[in-house]
Design a protein around this motif. Structure first.
Motif, PDB file in Angstrom:
ATOM      1  N   ASP A   1       2.278  23.070 -12.460  1.00  0.00           N
ATOM      2  CA  ASP A   1       2.043  21.994 -13.430  1.00  0.00           C
ATOM      3  C   ASP A   1       2.125  20.677 -12.673  1.00  0.00           C
ATOM      4  N   SER A   2       1.038  19.901 -12.666  1.00  0.00           N
ATOM      5  CA  SER A   2       0.992  18.700 -11.840  1.00  0.00           C
ATOM      6  C   SER A   2       0.237  17.591 -12.548  1.00  0.00           C
ATOM      7  N   TYR A   3       0.740  16.358 -12.376  1.00  0.00           N
ATOM      8  CA  TYR A   3       0.040  15.204 -12.950  1.00  0.00           C
ATOM      9  C   TYR A   3       0.335  13.988 -12.095  1.00  0.00           C
ATOM     10  N   GLU A   4      -0.687  13.154 -11.877  1.00  0.00           N
ATOM     11  CA  GLU A   4      -0.497  11.911 -11.141  1.00  0.00           C
ATOM     12  C   GLU A   4      -1.197  10.775 -11.869  1.00  0.00           C
ATOM     13  N   ALA A   5      -0.580   9.587 -11.814  1.00  0.00           N
ATOM     14  CA  ALA A   5      -1.165   8.427 -12.476  1.00  0.00           C
ATOM     15  C   ALA A   5      -0.814   7.162 -11.709  1.00  0.00           C
ATOM     16  N   ASN A   6      -1.734   6.216 -11.760  1.00  0.00           N
ATOM     17  CA  ASN A   6      -1.521   4.904 -11.173  1.00  0.00           C
ATOM     18  C   ASN A   6      -1.978   3.848 -12.172  1.00  0.00           C
ATOM     19  N   ARG A   7      -1.121   2.856 -12.433  1.00  0.00           N
ATOM     20  CA  ARG A   7      -1.431   1.781 -13.371  1.00  0.00           C
ATOM     21  C   ARG A   7      -1.230   0.440 -12.670  1.00  0.00           C
ATOM     22  N   ASN A   8      -2.199  -0.446 -12.817  1.00  0.00           N
ATOM     23  CA  ASN A   8      -2.131  -1.760 -12.172  1.00  0.00           C
ATOM     24  C   ASN A   8      -2.409  -2.855 -13.190  1.00  0.00           C
ATOM     25  N   LEU A   9      -1.594  -3.889 -13.135  1.00  0.00           N
ATOM     26  CA  LEU A   9      -1.737  -5.031 -14.032  1.00  0.00           C
ATOM     27  C   LEU A   9      -2.059  -6.263 -13.202  1.00  0.00           C
TER      28      LEU A   9
ATOM     29  N   GLU B   1       0.823  -1.210   0.000  1.00  0.00           N
ATOM     30  CA  GLU B   1       0.000   0.000   0.000  1.00  0.00           C
ATOM     31  C   GLU B   1       0.855   1.257   0.000  1.00  0.00           C
ATOM     32  N   SER B   2       0.379   2.282  -0.715  1.00  0.00           N
ATOM     33  CA  SER B   2       0.977   3.618  -0.654  1.00  0.00           C
ATOM     34  C   SER B   2      -0.125   4.660  -0.776  1.00  0.00           C
ATOM     35  N   GLN B   3      -0.102   5.613   0.140  1.00  0.00           N
ATOM     36  CA  GLN B   3      -0.988   6.772   0.065  1.00  0.00           C
ATOM     37  C   GLN B   3      -0.108   7.999  -0.139  1.00  0.00           C
ATOM     38  N   VAL B   4      -0.207   8.590  -1.307  1.00  0.00           N
ATOM     39  CA  VAL B   4       0.697   9.652  -1.747  1.00  0.00           C
ATOM     40  C   VAL B   4       0.009  11.005  -1.593  1.00  0.00           C
ATOM     41  N   TYR B   5       0.737  11.976  -1.063  1.00  0.00           N
ATOM     42  CA  TYR B   5       0.212  13.346  -0.945  1.00  0.00           C
ATOM     43  C   TYR B   5       1.238  14.313  -1.516  1.00  0.00           C
ATOM     44  N   LEU B   6       0.825  15.091  -2.502  1.00  0.00           N
ATOM     45  CA  LEU B   6       1.689  16.103  -3.115  1.00  0.00           C
ATOM     46  C   LEU B   6       0.994  17.450  -2.975  1.00  0.00           C
ATOM     47  N   PHE B   7       1.609  18.345  -2.218  1.00  0.00           N
ATOM     48  CA  PHE B   7       1.034  19.663  -1.937  1.00  0.00           C
ATOM     49  C   PHE B   7       1.856  20.726  -2.647  1.00  0.00           C
ATOM     50  N   HIS B   8       1.256  21.344  -3.671  1.00  0.00           N
ATOM     51  CA  HIS B   8       1.880  22.476  -4.359  1.00  0.00           C
ATOM     52  C   HIS B   8       1.552  23.734  -3.552  1.00  0.00           C
TER      53      HIS B   8
ATOM     54  N   SER C   1      -7.421   1.729  -6.468  1.00  0.00           N
ATOM     55  CA  SER C   1      -6.739   2.916  -6.967  1.00  0.00           C
ATOM     56  C   SER C   1      -7.678   4.110  -6.879  1.00  0.00           C
ATOM     57  N   ILE C   2      -7.258   5.145  -6.103  1.00  0.00           N
ATOM     58  CA  ILE C   2      -8.118   6.307  -5.879  1.00  0.00           C
ATOM     59  C   ILE C   2      -7.287   7.583  -6.060  1.00  0.00           C
ATOM     60  N   PRO C   3      -7.396   8.246  -7.214  1.00  0.00           N
ATOM     61  CA  PRO C   3      -6.730   9.546  -7.380  1.00  0.00           C
ATOM     62  C   PRO C   3      -7.654  10.692  -6.954  1.00  0.00           C
ATOM     63  N   ASN C   4      -7.096  11.681  -6.280  1.00  0.00           N
ATOM     64  CA  ASN C   4      -7.855  12.853  -5.844  1.00  0.00           C
ATOM     65  C   ASN C   4      -7.081  14.121  -6.186  1.00  0.00           C
ATOM     66  N   LEU C   5      -7.789  15.148  -6.629  1.00  0.00           N
ATOM     67  CA  LEU C   5      -7.149  16.399  -7.028  1.00  0.00           C
ATOM     68  C   LEU C   5      -7.955  17.572  -6.485  1.00  0.00           C
ATOM     69  N   GLU C   6      -7.292  18.441  -5.696  1.00  0.00           N
ATOM     70  CA  GLU C   6      -7.902  19.670  -5.198  1.00  0.00           C
ATOM     71  C   GLU C   6      -7.149  20.862  -5.787  1.00  0.00           C
ATOM     72  N   ILE C   7      -7.874  21.831  -6.310  1.00  0.00           N
ATOM     73  CA  ILE C   7      -7.265  23.023  -6.900  1.00  0.00           C
ATOM     74  C   ILE C   7      -7.893  24.253  -6.276  1.00  0.00           C
ATOM     75  N   GLU C   8      -7.062  25.108  -5.676  1.00  0.00           N
ATOM     76  CA  GLU C   8      -7.559  26.291  -4.988  1.00  0.00           C
ATOM     77  C   GLU C   8      -7.245  27.585  -5.722  1.00  0.00           C
TER      78      GLU C   8
ATOM     79  N   TRP D   1      -3.481   2.028  -3.684  1.00  0.00           N
ATOM     80  CA  TRP D   1      -2.843   3.311  -3.998  1.00  0.00           C
ATOM     81  C   TRP D   1      -3.889   4.411  -3.883  1.00  0.00           C
ATOM     82  N   ILE D   2      -3.586   5.402  -3.052  1.00  0.00           N
ATOM     83  CA  ILE D   2      -4.413   6.596  -2.953  1.00  0.00           C
ATOM     84  C   ILE D   2      -3.509   7.782  -3.243  1.00  0.00           C
ATOM     85  N   GLY D   3      -3.856   8.569  -4.246  1.00  0.00           N
ATOM     86  CA  GLY D   3      -3.046   9.718  -4.622  1.00  0.00           C
ATOM     87  C   GLY D   3      -3.801  11.019  -4.417  1.00  0.00           C
ATOM     88  N   ASP D   4      -3.309  11.847  -3.507  1.00  0.00           N
ATOM     89  CA  ASP D   4      -3.916  13.154  -3.225  1.00  0.00           C
ATOM     90  C   ASP D   4      -2.979  14.256  -3.698  1.00  0.00           C
ATOM     91  N   VAL D   5      -3.483  15.141  -4.543  1.00  0.00           N
ATOM     92  CA  VAL D   5      -2.738  16.322  -4.986  1.00  0.00           C
ATOM     93  C   VAL D   5      -3.530  17.553  -4.586  1.00  0.00           C
TER      94      VAL D   5
END
Length: 391
Positions: free
Chosen positions: A293-301, A248-255, A311-318, A279-283
């Motif tokens: 400029d930001s981009y996140e992706a998760n690919r599973n085979l 498991e990985s829960q990723v947080y990227l704060f611009h 796989s849960i991508p999340n994007l917040e823009i303020e 995988w949970i990706g929070d930007v």
């Protein structure tokens, strides 16, 4: 009276509503401030709580040598860090959950790596952490400090067996360029929960890898704050889950600062009954992060029946003044066209499947600039693929 009753009812209801956004999570250095994790919290609902349970116990480590540590670094890089109030420690790290608060409290002395200002370290700094007892709990707090205009790579290698709660505090000061690679090559009975928290300064860059191949349950959550103007981060992940493994990985990227750039790419392969990846990706693009400029992706085979990838991508823009932002997620099985192409050229079905999986994962492996680590990962992936069965 009616208004007071309504206000009290709303307050009680809000108190019961789980926190959903990553930026709103509370922090504390005291484990008692965090309740025992349950499937109700958004950050725990997909985790293997039963097997992680030993890491929720706030008691002294059962063995001081349950995880041995060996550091291979130039003179002066490994510096003393004694006590919870040691210099630099806690400059950016704030525990967000119970295991990380326990790791903070129970790791009185930190492992502090200070990468000298203005210097380029040609050879990677290596930290080897080896578990010696699958039934013993252990903790660690690691500080990686890249001083101004330094250039270096740090490899954290985890092997053996342990129940291990770990914090990694990463400080990338102005103009520095740092690569951190965390390799989880545990034995099949290991349980590992790690919180990586990083702050990247002005015109600085961080490249961060999470590679999980071994362990019963491995939960490595990186959090990166792009605080300085023009800062840059690339976050890569690779995992290969076998039967019964939970990776498991829960990723947080704060611009946070202006003109920051971020790229997140995690890839997983899964095979066997109850093999699972999460995988949970929070930007979060903050209000002051203009021209971001930001981009996140998760690919599973998924290679076999019985495996599951969440796989849960999340994007917040303020702010509306951004250069670009996006996210993507895909989970599937083999590409029939690729298999057909390879088989039409006389390649067996099993070999065709091996080549497809290898090509899928090599996108991450080839980004690793440490030759021996890259070669080791290729061998490890090949060993996993050798056990792959053709449906």
């Amino acid at each position: 009276m009616t208004e007071t009753l309504i206000a009290d009812a709303l307050a009680a209801r809000q108190a019961d509503v789980p926190i959903q956004t990553r930026s709103a999570r509370p922090t504390s250095f005291e484990p008692a401030d965090f309740a025992a994790p349950s499937a109700r919290e958004v950050n725990w609902k997909l985790s293997d709580l039963q097997r992680l349970a030993p890491l929720f116990v706030d008691e002294p480590a059962e063995s001081a040598r349950a995880v041995t540590v060996e550091v291979d670094a130039p003179a002066g890089v490994h510096v003393p860090s004694t006590g919870l109030d040691a210099p630099v420690r806690g400059e950016v790290f704030r525990p967000e959950d119970r295991p990380s608060a326990i790791a903070w409290k129970r790791s009185e002395d930190a492992l502090h790596l200070r990468l000298p200002a203005g210097q380029v370290l040609e050879q990677p700094v290596r930290v080897r952490l080896h578990g010696t007892d699958a039934t013993a709990r252990s903790t660690a707090h690691i500080v990686i400090e890249a001083e101004r205009d330094s250039h270096a790579t740090v490899v954290l290698e985890h092997t053996g067996s342990a129940q291990f709660a770990q914090n990694v505090e990463i400080i990338v000061r102005d103009g520095a360029s740092l690569t951190v690679l965390s390799l989880q090559a545990w034995e099949d009975d290991a349980v590992h929960a790690a919180a990586h928290q990083a702050v990247v300064g002005r015109r600085a860059s961080l490249t961060h890898f999470v590679v999980s191949l071994g362990g019963a349950v491995v939960r490595v959550n990186p959090s990166v704050r792009l605080a300085g103007e023009g800062s840059h981060a690339e976050l890569f992940g690779l995992s290969f889950a076998d039967s019964g493994q939970h990776l498991e990985s829960q990723v947080y990227l704060f611009h946070e600062g202006p003109a920051t750039k971020g790229n997140v790419l995690y890839k997983s392969a899964l095979q066997g009954a109850k093999a699972r990846t999460v995988w949970i990706g929070d930007v979060l693009i903050g209000a002051d992060a203009v021209d971001t400029d930001s981009y996140e992706a998760n690919r599973n085979l998924v290679l076999t029946d019985g495996a599951r990838a969440d796989s849960i991508p999340n994007l917040e823009i303020e702010t509306g003044e951004i250069a670009g932002a996006g996210h993507a997620s895909a989970t599937g099985r083999f590409d029939d066209e690729q298999l057909f192409y390879l088989r039409s050229r006389g390649i067996s079905e099993k070999e065709s499947r091996r080549l497809v999986v290898l090509g899928f994962l090599m996108e991450i492996v080839q980004k690793i600039a440490v030759d021996d680590v890259r070669a080791r990962l290729i061998d490890a992936v090949e060993a996993e693929l050798a056990t792959m069965e053709v449906d």
